[in-house]
Write an enzyme that holds these catalytic residues in place. Sequence first.
Site, short mmCIF file in Angstrom:
data_model
loop_
_atom_site.label_atom_id
_atom_site.label_comp_id
_atom_site.label_asym_id
_atom_site.label_seq_id
_atom_site.Cartn_x
_atom_site.Cartn_y
_atom_site.Cartn_z
N CYS A 90 4.10 -28.15 -11.08
CA CYS A 90 4.33 -29.15 -10.39
C CYS A 90 5.63 -30.00 -10.42
O CYS A 90 6.14 -29.90 -11.50
CB CYS A 90 3.00 -30.20 -10.73
N SER A 126 6.37 -32.75 -10.88
CA SER A 126 6.26 -33.79 -11.88
C SER A 126 6.53 -33.44 -13.20
O SER A 126 7.17 -34.02 -14.19
CB SER A 126 4.91 -34.50 -12.00
N HIS A 131 10.18 -33.53 -12.96
CA HIS A 131 10.85 -34.83 -13.18
C HIS A 131 11.06 -35.28 -14.62
O HIS A 131 11.85 -35.90 -15.05
CB HIS A 131 9.90 -36.04 -12.64
N HIS A 190 0.23 -29.57 -16.38
CA HIS A 190 -0.55 -30.59 -16.35
C HIS A 190 -1.50 -30.07 -15.10
O HIS A 190 -2.39 -31.05 -14.37
CB HIS A 190 0.04 -32.04 -16.20
N CYS A 198 -3.87 -30.38 -10.19
CA CYS A 198 -2.81 -31.73 -9.62
C CYS A 198 -2.85 -31.53 -8.15
O CYS A 198 -3.30 -32.63 -7.52
CB CYS A 198 -2.01 -31.68 -10.55
N1 LIG Z 1 0.97 -39.44 -6.56
C1 LIG Z 1 0.58 -38.60 -7.63
O1 LIG Z 1 -0.43 -38.56 -8.02
C2 LIG Z 1 1.52 -37.29 -7.64
C3 LIG Z 1 0.77 -36.25 -8.04
C4 LIG Z 1 1.40 -35.02 -8.12
C5 LIG Z 1 2.71 -34.74 -7.73
N2 LIG Z 1 3.34 -36.02 -7.42
C6 LIG Z 1 4.77 -36.02 -6.85
O2 LIG Z 1 4.85 -35.52 -5.43
C7 LIG Z 1 6.05 -34.77 -5.35
C8 LIG Z 1 6.09 -33.49 -4.65
O3 LIG Z 1 5.51 -32.83 -5.68
P1 LIG Z 1 5.60 -31.04 -5.31
O4 LIG Z 1 5.18 -30.41 -6.44
O5 LIG Z 1 4.77 -30.89 -3.94
O6 LIG Z 1 7.15 -30.85 -5.17
P2 LIG Z 1 8.07 -29.61 -4.34
O7 LIG Z 1 9.17 -29.66 -4.87
O8 LIG Z 1 7.11 -28.45 -4.49
O9 LIG Z 1 7.91 -30.03 -2.70
C9 LIG Z 1 8.87 -31.25 -2.35
C10 LIG Z 1 9.25 -30.72 -1.01
O10 LIG Z 1 10.19 -31.76 -0.36
C11 LIG Z 1 11.05 -31.01 0.39
N3 LIG Z 1 12.30 -32.05 0.53
C12 LIG Z 1 12.90 -32.20 -0.50
N4 LIG Z 1 14.16 -33.10 -0.03
C13 LIG Z 1 13.56 -33.49 1.49
C14 LIG Z 1 14.18 -34.11 2.38
N5 LIG Z 1 15.26 -35.04 2.04
N6 LIG Z 1 13.72 -34.17 3.67
C15 LIG Z 1 12.53 -33.34 3.89
N7 LIG Z 1 12.09 -32.52 2.98
C16 LIG Z 1 12.58 -32.46 1.53
C17 LIG Z 1 11.41 -29.57 -0.39
O11 LIG Z 1 11.92 -28.75 0.50
C18 LIG Z 1 9.91 -29.38 -0.72
O12 LIG Z 1 9.26 -28.49 0.20
C19 LIG Z 1 7.07 -35.16 -6.69
O13 LIG Z 1 7.75 -36.12 -6.61
C20 LIG Z 1 5.89 -35.11 -7.61
O14 LIG Z 1 6.33 -35.64 -8.61
C21 LIG Z 1 2.82 -37.21 -7.03
ZN LIG Z 2 1.37 -32.76 -10.90
#
Ligand SMILES: NC(=O)c1ccc[n+]([C@@H]2O[C@H](COP(=O)([O-])OP(=O)(O)OC[C@H]3O[C@@H](n4cnc5c(N)ncnc54)[C@H](O)[C@@H]3O)[C@@H](O)[C@H]2O)c1
Ligand SMILES: [Zn+2]
Length: 364
Positions: free
Chosen positions: A38, A40, A43, A59, A163
């Site tokens: 993921c 995260s 990060h 996770h 997750c």
């Molecule tokens: N709130 C929560 O409980 C929770 C849980 C899990 C993950 N997250 C967070 O969610 C976010 C996404 O996680 P993920 O695993 O899907 O990541 P990921 O990297 O797979 O997806 C991010 C997407 O955003 C796109 N992107 C990047 N910059 C962009 C822009 N400027 N405009 C448009 N699209 C853009 C990328 O191409 C990618 O497809 C992360 O910040 C992660 O930490 C939050």
């Molecule tokens: Zn996650």
Amino acid sequence: MKAAVLRTIKAPLEIEDVKISKPKGREVLVRTAASGICHSDLHVIDGLLPMAPPMILGHEPAGIVEQVGDGVTEFKPGDHVIGCLSQFCGHCNFCMSGRGNLCDGTAELNRDEDEEPRLSKGDEPLQQFAGLSSFAEQMLIPANGLVKIRDDMPLDRAALIGCGVTTGLGAAINTAQIRPGQTAVVIGCGGVGLSIIQGCRMAGAGRIIAVDTFPWKLELAASLGATDVVNAADGDAIGTVLEMTSGGVDFAFEAIGLKATVEQAYGMICRGGTAVLVGVVPAGVNVELPALDLVLSQKRVIGSMMGSNRFRIDMPRYIEAYLNGILKLDEMISERFSLNDINIGIQKLRDGEVARGVVVFDAE
Ligand SMILES: NC(=O)c1ccc[n+]([C@@H]2O[C@H](COP(=O)([O-])OP(=O)(O)OC[C@H]3O[C@@H](n4cnc5c(N)ncnc54)[C@H](O)[C@@H]3O)[C@@H](O)[C@H]2O)c1
Ligand SMILES: [Zn+2]
Ligand SMILES: [Zn+2]
């Protein structure tokens, strides 16, 4: 057992032989079958979510119970389980009001300082990430961080529910409580954003607009339920969405974690609309919103933590939805990696080359 250890921020993980303790009390020893990677986790590696190494990340796991502590009655060896970071104490105000995803009593689920650490190498304790640490062949998890699942559910796909899928489906269904016919935009089509799109579809959203910068991710988004796609690299994404929807959407989900895209999400909602922040914005970054418009247009900006889940109820339901063909998971896994190749999977996630990459072990 073998594990991928974060030794230094911004450096590749090290594959090492480490020690995992035996389950005590309400702990469960689980043989890891699969773990999604993921953003995260990235990060933390990149230092945007500050944590102190040495630590074992990961996770988003599924696996098989090997051994349980003497206080565990709900799991037994051989059970198939998903691990979740929304571990709950069961008696704080948040747990008692049905919001276990916000539990503030999780410290009691951890071992005390004077006990043997769950994870170690020689004399050196290794930090457990989110009570899970799934980039490892085995995990020692509090029972309250596990849910039993059907034996016929493939464990690599079950892992995604740990997750990303729960976060995404839950953001649409539990946090936003989107109603049939309402409109939504999802900014960011990674594992989380694609799951939000599926949650919107399952909730009956009328229009689901996917925004990303990779054409192949937009195609995937369309195959999973997006009715429209916008390539943010083409320019004014806000203007495009406002024009497509004659004034904005009911819900805009941000699933990246950038100041610019959070502000974009706000700019895409209609009067009375809601921006839902799902992406983890780096510590110390603040966003700017036009407060007058927020009031006069009665808009809302809300966070969504792990999809406002009650994971022991939600996850088995998501598995039924997968097995009934309503929830698509096969399409979300772009590539499988061995633990030895985990740094390749991490780099591919960073470069936007995978929707979800999954580390698979030999447990199945
Ligand atoms: N709130 C929560 O409980 C929770 C849980 C899990 C993950 N997250 C967070 O969610 C976010 C996404 O996680 P993920 O695993 O899907 O990541 P990921 O990297 O797979 O997806 C991010 C997407 O955003 C796109 N992107 C990047 N910059 C962009 C822009 N400027 N405009 C448009 N699209 C853009 C990328 O191409 C990618 O497809 C992360 O910040 C992660 O930490 C939050
Ligand atoms: Zn996650
Ligand atoms: Zn609690």
